[in-house]
Design a protein around this motif. Structure first.
Motif, PDB file in Angstrom:
ATOM      1  N   GLU A 175      -7.832  -1.657  -1.268  1.00 61.61           N
ATOM      2  CA  GLU A 175      -8.853  -0.613  -1.404  1.00 61.61           C
ATOM      3  C   GLU A 175      -9.651  -0.437  -0.126  1.00 61.61           C
ATOM      4  OE1 GLU A 175     -11.179  -1.820  -4.744  1.00 61.61           O
ATOM      5  OE2 GLU A 175      -9.768  -1.020  -6.230  1.00 61.61           O
ATOM      6  N   SER A 188      -3.152  -2.299 -14.132  1.00 61.77           N
ATOM      7  CA  SER A 188      -3.401  -1.697 -15.454  1.00 61.77           C
ATOM      8  C   SER A 188      -3.181  -2.712 -16.572  1.00 61.77           C
ATOM      9  CB  SER A 188      -2.487  -0.485 -15.659  1.00 61.77           C
ATOM     10  OG  SER A 188      -2.781   0.530 -14.729  1.00 61.77           O
ATOM     11  N   LYS A 221       0.072  -1.018  -8.911  1.00 58.39           N
ATOM     12  CA  LYS A 221      -0.771  -0.294  -9.871  1.00 58.39           C
ATOM     13  C   LYS A 221      -0.472  -0.621 -11.327  1.00 58.39           C
ATOM     14  CE  LYS A 221      -1.685   3.580  -6.747  1.00 58.39           C
ATOM     15  NZ  LYS A 221      -1.500   5.034  -6.491  1.00 58.39           N
ATOM     16  N   SER A 224       3.635   1.591  -1.476  1.00 59.08           N
ATOM     17  CA  SER A 224       4.356   1.715  -2.748  1.00 59.08           C
ATOM     18  C   SER A 224       3.359   1.836  -3.905  1.00 59.08           C
ATOM     19  CB  SER A 224       5.245   0.493  -2.968  1.00 59.08           C
ATOM     20  OG  SER A 224       4.448  -0.631  -3.328  1.00 59.08           O
ATOM     21  N   ASP A 225       3.884   2.015  -5.095  1.00 59.15           N
ATOM     22  CA  ASP A 225       3.049   2.015  -6.305  1.00 59.15           C
ATOM     23  C   ASP A 225       3.321   0.774  -7.147  1.00 59.15           C
ATOM     24  OD1 ASP A 225       1.777   4.442  -5.802  1.00 59.15           O
ATOM     25  OD2 ASP A 225       3.465   5.591  -6.605  1.00 59.15           O
ATOM     26  N   ASP A 226       3.878  -0.267  -6.537  1.00 60.45           N
ATOM     27  CA  ASP A 226       4.319  -1.440  -7.292  1.00 60.45           C
ATOM     28  C   ASP A 226       3.169  -2.227  -7.911  1.00 60.45           C
ATOM     29  OD1 ASP A 226       6.801  -0.683  -6.516  1.00 60.45           O
ATOM     30  OD2 ASP A 226       7.067  -2.232  -4.980  1.00 60.45           O
ATOM     31  N   ASN A 275      -5.348  -6.289  -4.566  1.00 62.52           N
ATOM     32  CA  ASN A 275      -5.764  -4.927  -4.876  1.00 62.52           C
ATOM     33  C   ASN A 275      -7.064  -4.553  -4.172  1.00 62.52           C
ATOM     34  OD1 ASN A 275      -5.445  -2.447  -6.493  1.00 62.52           O
ATOM     35  ND2 ASN A 275      -7.324  -3.133  -7.495  1.00 62.52           N
ATOM     36  N   LYS A 308       0.826  -1.211   0.000  1.00 56.46           N
ATOM     37  CA  LYS A 308       0.000   0.000   0.000  1.00 56.46           C
ATOM     38  C   LYS A 308       0.859   1.259   0.000  1.00 56.46           C
ATOM     39  CE  LYS A 308      -4.017   1.993   2.391  1.00 56.46           C
ATOM     40  NZ  LYS A 308      -4.989   1.796   1.299  1.00 56.46           N
TER      41      LYS A 308
END
Length: 552
Positions: A97, A64, A60, A56-58, A93, A54
């Motif tokens: 959320e 996508s 995302k 990090s952006d690893d 994911n 959470k």
């Protein structure tokens, strides 16, 4: 001319490179490599570092890629591996959320309502699992690699699934699960299986013989064909990492393995390995410390009465209460059978009805036993449906899964229940509003503390001077779980009545529950009462109670 030829060669090379870079095979390879790197970084011993992901952006970019991948371009094991990895990442994911949370079941519609994008199509996790994977590939081994975010699932791997190694990976993970004594619990001719085998029975052949045959295909030691099969309760606790506890578990397991090797080397009494019971006995204290509610040990198998029931399920309770008191030369006895039916509208909102049946009997003190109320006689007796009405239960907080509020309105269905026209008191003539606020706190492996605060308004709308009796009972219950199915408990309660003439009652009791199955439980309770009136006349009172719970 040479320059023109060289330019053509360079353009051809660049165009070819772009085609290769954008090919489904290359995109799939990148997705797998990135997934593998994420899992290696954030998965430790089958648990996920949600906090780390959470922060990090690893994740995302992978979400996508799942959304943008053209599923039609993938075939066979390439599609199968992609969807397995996609499912596990989308579970993570969806947890993030709603993080922090104790269980995926704290999120309404986690599996069957909330949608994410896979290949340009919005799907739920159930649709991804059942329609895109199981329906097309019909491979029961998938159940041991798809991880639902709970400790009850086979543990998530710290590597991605790849098309070229998928068959070996599926087989290996199935073998690991079915040879794990915590996941498949075999003891002689008894086999306790994960609920996975019950929920997806048709995937494993649809009958007991087929299920055992599937299991034995991957086990080192076969389950007897005539084994008595049961299904233990699923542990929906979130599969998050536990810091030092996880390291301690590894150390504990290594110690167990070392002891087994030592036993083998010494040839202890011809026994090659520890019994499953011995091994689980050594593992158990540590496993207990790793779990938040519903907890480990026998705590994990109990039915938590303070929580809401799951969406689409039903709970039916019949609680029989026999109250009897002797005071001022008279015995008065009240038998009340309370039938409660509750339905899970959502995981956090339940609705249902209550029905109260009551028998009363008044006798001279010492003339009969308290069970005489079950028959007519005495100086006065009566039977009536004394209340009926709606009930709701809500769980308002995601991070407090055992906290809920329950409220019921009981409407009298008989006349003159208070006995104003020559009879005796049976119940209140006017409605009663009964609201309960309760929570449950696991204590270690085998204890819990249940706390309840009630707000009761009786005889609403009555014109009598004692009308609208308002009370706030406080109750504490300390429970001990000697086995996964049994509960022993002690109860204490104090209830002040906030009215002009202050009144109260308090009670002390002991009880026991036994779960014959996870969906059927019987409860016995005995309680001693004290009130201001009983104390003033040196009287005594108590109850005996029999409760039955059925879940559908």
């Amino acid at each position: 001319m040479f320059k023109s030829f060289l330019t053509s060669i360079l353009m051809f090379f660049m165009f070819g490179t772009m085609l290769v870079a954008g090919s489904p095979e290359r995109l799939q390879g990148d997705f797998i490599a990135d997934t593998d790197a994420l899992l290696k970084r954030y998965v430790k011993q089958g648990r996920i570092d949600y906090t780390g992901i959470k922060a990090s952006d690893d994740l995302k970019p992978l979400i996508s890629k799942i959304a943008q991948t053209d599923l039609a371009s993938l075939k066979g094991n390439a599609k199968k591996a992609f969807l397995i990895n996609a499912y596990n990442l989308l579970v993570i994911n969806q947890v993030l959320e709603n993080y922090p949370l104790a269980s995926v079941l704290d999120v309404n519609g986690f599996f069957d309502a909330k949608k994410q994008t896979v290949g340009g199509r919005k799907v739920t996790l159930n649709q991804l699992e059942k329609d895109l994977l199981l329906k097309e590939f019909k491979d029961a081994r998938l159940h041991f690699v798809l991880v639902c975010g709970a400790l009850g699932c086979p543990p998530i791997t710290n590597f991605a699934y790849t098309p070229d190694r998928l068959e070996a990976q599926l087989t290996k993970q199935t073998q690991l699960a079915l040879n794990n004594p915590s996941f498949l619990r075999v003891n002689g001719d008894k086999a306790a299986l994960s609920k996975i085998f019950e929920w997806y029975a048709s995937d494993f052949g649809g009958n007991k013989a087929a299920v055992i045959a599937f299991i034995n295909k991957y086990r080192d030691e076969a389950v007897p064909a005539n084994a008595k099969v049961s299904y233990y309760e699923y542990d929906w606790t979130l599969n998050k990492t536990s810091g030092r506890a996880a390291a301690e578990k590894k150390e504990k397991m290594e110690a167990i393995d070392a002891m087994e090797k030592e036993a083998l080397a010494e040839g202890t009494e011809g026994r090659g390995e520890m019994d499953m019971e011995e091994r689980m006995g050594l593992e158990q204290p540590l496993q207990n410390s790793l779990s938040s509610p519903p907890g480990g040990g026998n705590n994990s198998a109990r039915y938590v009465v303070s929580s809401t029931i799951r969406k689409g399920s039903a709970e039916i309770k019949l609680f029989n209460n026999l109250y009897s008191q002797e005071a001022a030369g008279e015995r008065s006895s009240f038998f009340t059978a309370s039938l409660s039916a509750l339905y899970g509208v959502t995981n956090r909102f339940n609705a249902g009805i209550d029905l109260r049946y009551r028998r009363v009997r008044y006798d001279e003190a010492g003339a009969v036993s308290n069970f005489a109320v079950l028959s007519d006689g005495g100086t006065f007796s009566r039977t009536a449906i004394s209340g009926f009405g709606p009930k709701v239960r809500i769980a308002p907080f995601n991070n407090l899964p055992n906290f809920s509020i329950q409220s019921a309105l009981w409407i009298p269905l008989a006349d003159d229940l208070e006995g104003n026209e020559g009879g005796r008191f049976t119940d209140w003539n006017k409605p009663t509003w009964f609201t309960q606020v309760f929570n449950d706190f696991p204590i270690g492996s085998n204890f819990s503390l249940f706390a309840e605060v009630d707000f009761t308004l009786e005889d609403i709308g009555s014109e009598d001077t004692d009308a609208n009796r308002f009370s706030t009972p406080l109750t504490g219950i300390l429970s001990y779980f000697p086995t996964p199915k049994a509960t022993l408990y002690g109860l204490a309660s104090y209830a002040p009545y906030w009215q002009e003439d202050y009144d109260y009652f308090y009670q002390l009791g002991v009880g026991a529950k036994y779960q014959f199955t996870p969906n059927f439980e019987v409860e016995l309770l005995a309680v001693a009462f004290e009130t201001e009136f009983l104390n003033s006349v040196d009287g005594n009172a108590g109850t005996v109670n029999l409760g039955i719970r059925v879940n559908l």
